[in-house]
Enzyme design. Structure first.
Site, mmCIF file in Angstrom:
data_model
loop_
_atom_site.group_PDB
_atom_site.id
_atom_site.type_symbol
_atom_site.label_atom_id
_atom_site.label_comp_id
_atom_site.label_asym_id
_atom_site.label_seq_id
_atom_site.Cartn_x
_atom_site.Cartn_y
_atom_site.Cartn_z
ATOM 1 N N TYR A 51 -12.282 -1.914 5.781
ATOM 2 C CA TYR A 51 -13.291 -1.365 4.871
ATOM 3 C C TYR A 51 -14.469 -2.306 4.706
ATOM 4 C CZ TYR A 51 -11.067 2.969 3.607
ATOM 5 O OH TYR A 51 -10.566 4.240 3.671
ATOM 6 N N ASP A 74 -10.061 0.694 -4.319
ATOM 7 C CA ASP A 74 -10.896 1.836 -4.714
ATOM 8 C C ASP A 74 -11.535 1.514 -6.060
ATOM 9 O OD1 ASP A 74 -10.018 3.390 -2.493
ATOM 10 O OD2 ASP A 74 -8.108 3.635 -3.540
ATOM 11 N N LYS A 97 -12.048 10.028 -12.761
ATOM 12 C CA LYS A 97 -10.873 9.200 -12.491
ATOM 13 C C LYS A 97 -10.776 8.147 -13.581
ATOM 14 C CE LYS A 97 -10.702 9.934 -7.597
ATOM 15 N NZ LYS A 97 -10.493 9.345 -6.287
ATOM 16 N N ASP A 133 -17.070 -4.345 -2.287
ATOM 17 C CA ASP A 133 -18.467 -3.974 -2.038
ATOM 18 C C ASP A 133 -19.053 -3.321 -3.287
ATOM 19 O OD1 ASP A 133 -16.664 -1.713 -1.614
ATOM 20 O OD2 ASP A 133 -18.557 -0.635 -1.479
ATOM 21 N N ASP A 158 0.868 -1.180 0.000
ATOM 22 C CA ASP A 158 0.000 0.000 0.000
ATOM 23 C C ASP A 158 0.903 1.228 0.000
ATOM 24 O OD1 ASP A 158 -3.277 0.187 1.102
ATOM 25 O OD2 ASP A 158 -2.117 2.032 0.832
ATOM 26 N N THR A 204 -11.867 -7.199 6.475
ATOM 27 C CA THR A 204 -10.949 -6.065 6.513
ATOM 28 C C THR A 204 -11.675 -4.866 7.138
ATOM 29 O OG1 THR A 204 -11.556 -5.026 4.429
ATOM 30 C CG2 THR A 204 -9.988 -6.864 4.306
HETATM 31 C C1 SAM Z 1 -10.514 1.252 0.198
HETATM 32 S S1 SAM Z 1 -8.933 0.967 0.864
HETATM 33 C C2 SAM Z 1 -8.966 -0.738 1.298
HETATM 34 C C3 SAM Z 1 -7.940 -1.083 2.351
HETATM 35 C C4 SAM Z 1 -7.996 -2.521 2.870
HETATM 36 N N1 SAM Z 1 -7.685 -3.485 1.844
HETATM 37 C C5 SAM Z 1 -9.334 -2.811 3.474
HETATM 38 O O1 SAM Z 1 -10.120 -3.581 2.869
HETATM 39 O O2 SAM Z 1 -9.630 -2.303 4.556
HETATM 40 C C6 SAM Z 1 -7.921 0.989 -0.591
HETATM 41 C C7 SAM Z 1 -6.441 0.983 -0.280
HETATM 42 O O3 SAM Z 1 -5.720 0.871 -1.485
HETATM 43 C C8 SAM Z 1 -4.619 1.733 -1.454
HETATM 44 N N2 SAM Z 1 -4.294 2.083 -2.853
HETATM 45 C C9 SAM Z 1 -5.163 2.429 -3.824
HETATM 46 N N3 SAM Z 1 -4.522 2.658 -4.971
HETATM 47 C C10 SAM Z 1 -3.202 2.456 -4.716
HETATM 48 C C11 SAM Z 1 -2.027 2.530 -5.503
HETATM 49 N N4 SAM Z 1 -2.084 2.852 -6.784
HETATM 50 N N5 SAM Z 1 -0.841 2.251 -4.910
HETATM 51 C C12 SAM Z 1 -0.782 1.928 -3.606
HETATM 52 N N6 SAM Z 1 -1.872 1.837 -2.793
HETATM 53 C C13 SAM Z 1 -3.064 2.091 -3.353
HETATM 54 C C14 SAM Z 1 -5.073 2.927 -0.635
HETATM 55 O O4 SAM Z 1 -3.970 3.611 -0.054
HETATM 56 C C15 SAM Z 1 -5.965 2.262 0.402
HETATM 57 O O5 SAM Z 1 -5.282 1.936 1.591
#
Ligand code: SAM
Length: 233
Positions: free
Chosen positions: A193, A114, A121, A151, A65, A191
């Site tokens: 999220y 995401d 985006k 989700d 991450d 997790t």
């Molecule tokens: C919605 S959160 C989900 C975190 C975790 N997997 C959870 O389910 O709780 C998405 C995570 O992806 C990471 N992320 C998204 N795009 C990324 C990228 N291009 N490089 C590194 N991290 C990324 C964000 O920093 C974030 O922590």
């Protein structure tokens, strides 16, 4: 973060000069075994990295991450529990090819990435897009398994369409995991999220598929959210 021996935070220059010391040598120099390596991309606090590592001592797990504050939680747990099969790599996933060598990784988990559902985006920022899947192939073993837990209706539909378009082998596909009757220890790992989305009543989708050594292309439709509506164009 700098005090955790399981955390690696390579800088941009290391990626650009292809000088990361563990590339191709994660097992030899860090894990000190020959076990398969599994990545959790966009790991956040690393619940899957930790949860899977506790269940599967015969595999090595690396959470990836860009956000250090989230990753700290998983790294702290791994350090306190002295988990020998856990590491965390703090990087943008766009650069991940610089940190793993050919055939070094066996499996990938995408846990609540995401959805990048907004038109502004780019779809190519989705961690399950053809751009990312093609980049993962540079370090994955042949026919590696990819898991997506989400989700998001849009991300799920998009990824399912991409899988269909490319004739990829589907191992599991459910639009409502917890009502699907699938009982699996692994899938019950929640997790951060996931818990938030479930509290809002959203059902959890899960797609598990095989990534072969072929060029992956985008699905024909564009799956985006427009003016508050979810549409498929
Ligand atoms: C919605 S959160 C989900 C975190 C975790 N997997 C959870 O389910 O709780 C998405 C995570 O992806 C990471 N992320 C998204 N795009 C990324 C990228 N291009 N490089 C590194 N991290 C990324 C964000 O920093 C974030 O922590």
């Amino acid at each position: 973060m700098e005090t955790f021996s399981c955390v690696f935070q390579p800088d941009l220059n290391t990626a650009l000069t292809d000088s990361f010391l563990l590339k191709g040598k994660w097992n030899e120099l860090f894990f000190k075994n020959t076990n398969p390596i599994v990545l959790e991309l966009g790991c956040g606090k690393g619940e899957y990295t930790i949860g899977l590592a506790e269940k599967y001592l015969e595999c090595n797990f690396i959470g990836v991450d860009i956000k250090g504050a989230r990753m700290w939680r998983g790294a702290k747990t791994a350090t306190e529990k002295k988990m020998p099969n856990v590491a965390f790599l703090r990087t943008r996933i766009e650069l991940i090819y610089a940190f793993f060598a050919s055939n070094e990784v066996s499996e990938i988990w995408l846990t609540f990435p995401d959805p990048q559902a907004n038109r502004k985006k780019r779809i190519s920022k989705r961690l399950s897009s053809s751009k990312f899947l093609n980049s993962y192939k540079s370090f994955l073993v042949k026919d590696a398994t990819i898991h997506l837990k989400t989700d998001s209706d849009i991300l799920y539909a998009y990824t399912a369409a991409l899988v269909e378009k490319n004739n990829l082998t589907v191992l599991v596909n459910t639009s409502d995991l917890y009502k699907s009757g699938i009982t699996d220890d692994i899938l019950s790992i929640r997790t951060h999220y996931e818990a938030l989305f479930m509290a809002k009543g959203q059902n959890i989708k899960y797609l598990k598929f095989v990534l072969p050594d072929q060029e992956i292309v985008e699905p024909d439709e564009e799956f985006v959210e427009k003016e508050g509506l979810k549409i498929i164009e």
